[in-house]
Design an enzyme around this catalytic site. Structure first.
Site, short mmCIF file in Angstrom:
data_model
loop_
_atom_site.label_atom_id
_atom_site.label_comp_id
_atom_site.label_asym_id
_atom_site.label_seq_id
_atom_site.Cartn_x
_atom_site.Cartn_y
_atom_site.Cartn_z
N GLU A 483 0.81 -1.23 0.00
CA GLU A 483 0.00 0.00 0.00
C GLU A 483 0.84 1.28 0.00
OE1 GLU A 483 -0.93 -2.22 2.79
OE2 GLU A 483 -2.16 -3.36 1.39
N GLU A 507 -4.37 -10.95 -3.52
CA GLU A 507 -5.38 -10.95 -2.45
C GLU A 507 -6.79 -10.69 -2.98
OE1 GLU A 507 -4.10 -8.02 0.35
OE2 GLU A 507 -4.35 -6.35 -1.00
C1 NOJ Z 1 -3.03 -5.75 2.96
C2 NOJ Z 1 -1.88 -6.47 2.38
O1 NOJ Z 1 -1.79 -6.30 0.99
C3 NOJ Z 1 -2.01 -7.92 2.75
O2 NOJ Z 1 -0.99 -8.68 2.13
C4 NOJ Z 1 -1.97 -8.05 4.26
O3 NOJ Z 1 -2.18 -9.38 4.60
C5 NOJ Z 1 -3.04 -7.20 4.91
N1 NOJ Z 1 -2.99 -5.87 4.40
C6 NOJ Z 1 -2.90 -7.15 6.43
O4 NOJ Z 1 -1.74 -6.50 6.78
CA CA Z 2 -2.95 -4.54 -0.36
#
Ligand code: NOJ
Ligand code: CA
Length: 712
Positions: A483, A507
């Site tokens: 992010e 994800e």
């Molecule tokens: C968003 C991330 O992209 C992901 O990989 C992570 O598991 C979650 N945030 C929690 O930190």
């Molecule tokens: Ca993310």
């Protein structure tokens, strides 16, 4: 008669010839024109005699003082060139050529007695230019109201774009004409797909475009340091992009002090899409490594206690009892575990065993530390301390267990975007990592930034990401920031930045799915600035089989997932699925175990943004080659030659490909594996499914190994 034949040629050359100052790329294909007209500076870029960027304005609007927009006269002009080769610590190739012609133009603004420099660097594959603000009596501190750099396009090109947004980059790309951005964005906003677009035609970089006459154009930036991130705002009547910097909480775009400079504005251009993937211009526009001893920076393959939380099978949090926690005061020892916590000692040990058995370098564990009960959406300042494990995570026991199995633990720092809190704990947290054998950290910035009102890409937070990276280097820690701002080649200077997420990663395949052709766009957009922790390798596409309450579907075939280890370059690669899903497909899993992670050279064999990419890479320190092909939605036959192989060697190729009836939607696990003998005369053709592809590992063979194998 003669006159008429010559006329079109003269007309074609005319726009270029009239430019007062010109510069050519080393191979002569690109030509830059620069001129001041009525006090306003303009540039233009041509490729093989065709305009790529029509006359476009340069300049900046300043706050509370005369802007750097007009009233200029030409000052000194000087020319330079460079042709050097440098060795990256990790990369798609072991040495990189940095070859350009440079023109430095000093602009004098007599009305203010100030100067502005524009430095142009013309490479064979594109242009980089930046503004420089030299130390001078009449300019010390200044505030940028807006940078007004224009990129005037020659027509209504096809673009692969994501909406301008100050807080997320995690969108699917839309392919459309430039003129369609406005109506499509309006629809997305109505459907609540774009969260905070700042303009009806504002988009993010890196922006990939294709013209009707077959030119591929990429707009981005390089070396984003101590400046705000550039978005592009389109005038969709004139087809002119203008830079739009990310504001801070006060709406200010940047606070600068001389001497300083902007990042480079980059335009990569070619008539062959493969050249865009092969370009190293973005790295070349960054400074050489500032880390002298880089021996501790190592590419790695890892697994992790991760997909089980992303799919909703397990939780990051330890208990459901606390709706609210106070770090340091909440007594977890008395809380009832929720029975779904992923980061338990027992579960982590299973992943360590799995990593050791299959030769992975590391294990990431998320949800190991206290604070996850109310981490998100609460604007919480003291959200995590990055130091205190949950009661069921035996940090020391796990540390010793991993050490004995020669597996490295990968730290996780979710900041929940509480930047002040992260900076508060950073030294202690990094020291804690080193004391416990962690050499790399995955950090994350989920949610809106704290302090409130700041956003993810302004100058202030760009400086935070940089601070975290440089401090990590002091502790010899590698960083993989999620992010955080989209990368701009900074990993050349700080090679401990081994990956970023900064785009829509795997994800989302568990959050409703991504477009099946997403991975044919990312290498042309997000990856222009550096490697992505895309976290590929999903073998079970039906997420409800992992969590019955999650009906998401992974829009990809299994063969496509294998190919990503080659096509999505990163020195950090995860095998993201659950160990049990790999155990169900041990023959396909073999590719993930075998595939290289650091490369001697890369060959871009086939490429069309949004449709297909085929790349072959030679592993550093071995004679092994790996090929990846990813396909978009229309089925396609990929045709490649193995002429890059050593003519004196014979190899065995193991081909992992979509079966004839494979399809991302209804038959993703249909794949075939065959072993054949190949040499540098071999040709290969393969039907690839919608959302499909293939992966090939090619290893040098002894005569004895060839027995019983057919030639390709
Ligand atoms: C968003 C991330 O992209 C992901 O990989 C992570 O598991 C979650 N945030 C929690 O930190
Ligand atoms: Ca993310």
């Amino acid at each position: 008669m003669k006159k008429y034949i010559l006329l079109p040629v003269i007309l074609l050359l005319l726009p270029f010839l009239i430019w007062a100052q010109t510069l050519q790329s080393p191979n002569g294909n690109l030509k830059l024109g620069f001129e001041i007209k009525q006090g306003i500076p303009y540039y233009q870029l041509d490729f093989k005699g065709k305009a790529v960027v029509l006359p476009s304005r340069l300049g900046l609007e300043l706050k509370n003082q005369t802007s750097f927009l007009e009233g200029f006269e030409l000052g000194n002009i000087s020319y330079e060139n460079l042709d050097e080769t440098w060795k990256p610590v990790w990369g798609e190739e072991s040495s990189i050529r940095n070859h350009y012609n440079e023109m430095e133009v000093t602009l004098l603004q007599p009305g203010t007695e100030r100067q502005l420099i524009v430095r142009f660097r013309l490479f064979d594959e594109g242009l980089g230019f930046r503004y420089e603000f030299p130390l001078q009596p009449k300019l010390a501190h200044f505030v940028v109201k807006e940078e007004l750099t224009q990129f005037a396009m020659t027509g209504d090109h096809i673009a692969f774009w994501i909406a301008g947004d100050y807080d997320t980059q995690e969108y699917d790309y839309t392919e459309s004409r430039l003129s369609e951005i406005r109506p499509l964005m309006a629809k997305a906003v109505t459907a609540n797909l774009a969260q905070t677009p700042f303009s009806p035609t504002g988009i993010q970089t890196s922006l990939m475009m294709k013209t009707d006459d077959g030119l591929y154009i990429n707009l981005h930036e390089a070396a984003l340091i101590d400046y705000s991130t550039m978005h592009l705002n389109l005038d969709d009547e004139k087809m002119v992009f203008e830079s739009w910097l990310t504001p801070d909480v006060l709406g200010v775009k940047g606070y600068l002090q001389t001497p300083s400079h902007s990042p480079w504005r980059t335009i990569i251009v070619s008539d062959d899409a493969r050249d865009v993937l092969a370009s190293r211009m973005t790295y070349n526009l960054n400074e050489p490594s500032k880390i002298e001893d880089t021996s501790w920076i190592k590419p790695m393959k890892y697994v992790g206690v991760w997909w089980e939380m992303i799919t909703g099978k397990s939780s990051w949090s330890y208990t459901d009892e606390f709706p609210a926690v106070r770090i340091g005061e909440t007594d977890y020892s008395k809380a009832k575990p929720n029975g779904r916590h992923g980061a338990t000692t027992e579960n982590v040990k299973k992943y360590i065993d799995f990593a050791a058995e299959h030769g992975f370098d590391g294990v990431l564990v998320e949800g190991w530390n206290v604070g996850w009960e109310d981490w998100f959406g609460n604007s919480k300042d003291f959200v995590f301390d990055f130091l205190t494990p949950y009661p069921d995570f035996d940090l020391v026991g796990i540390r010793e267990y991993a050490k004995n199995k020669d597996v490295e633990m990968v730290m996780h720092h979710e900041t929940s975007s509480s930047v002040r809190n992260y900076e508060r704990f950073m030294d202690e947290a990094y020291k804690f990592m080193k004391d416990n054998g962690y050499n790399s950290v995955k950090s994350g910035y989920v949610g809106f930034i704290l302090p409130r009102g700041e956003n993810h890409y302004s100058q202030w937070i760009v400086n935070h990401y940089q601070y975290a990276l440089e401090k990590a280097a002091d502790y010899q820690i590698m960083v993989n920031a999620h992010e955080a701002v989209r990368p701009t080649g900074i990993a050349r200077t700080w090679p401990n930045l081994i990956a970023n997420e900064s785009a829509r990663g795997t994800e989302y395949q568990a959050f409703g799915g991504s477009k099946p052709n997403h991975v044919t766009v990312l290498p042309f957009t997000r990856l222009i600035g550096g490697p992505m922790d895309y976290t590929p390798g999903i073998f079970e596409m039906d997420i409800s089989k992992i969590n019955p309450d999650n009906d998401s579907w992974v829009n990809s075939t299994l063969a496509n997932q294998l190919a990503l280890y080659v096509t999505m370059y990163s020195p950090l690669q995860m095998a993201a699925d659950l160990p049990e899903n790999y155990e169900r497909f041990p023959d396909a899993f073999q590719f993930i175990k075998d595939v290289g992670i650091d490369w001697e050279e890369s060959k871009y064999l086939e490429a069309e943004p949004g449709y297909y990419i085929t790349i072959a890479r030679k592993e550093k320190g071995s004679n092994n080659w790996f090929i990846g092909n990813v396909n978009g939605v229309p089925p396609r036959t990929s045709m490649i030659s193995f002429d890059f192989l050593d003519p004196d060697k014979t190899y065995i190729a193991t081909i992992y490909a979509d079966a004839k009836d494979a399809h991302y939607r209804n038959n993703p696990q249909a794949y075939t594996i065959r072993r054949v003998v190949v040499n540098n005369k071999s040709k290969f053709s393969q039907l690839t499914a919608p959302g499909g592809g293939y992966a090939i590992s090619i290893k040098e063979a002894d005569k004895a190994d060839l027995k019983g194998l057919k030639k390709l």
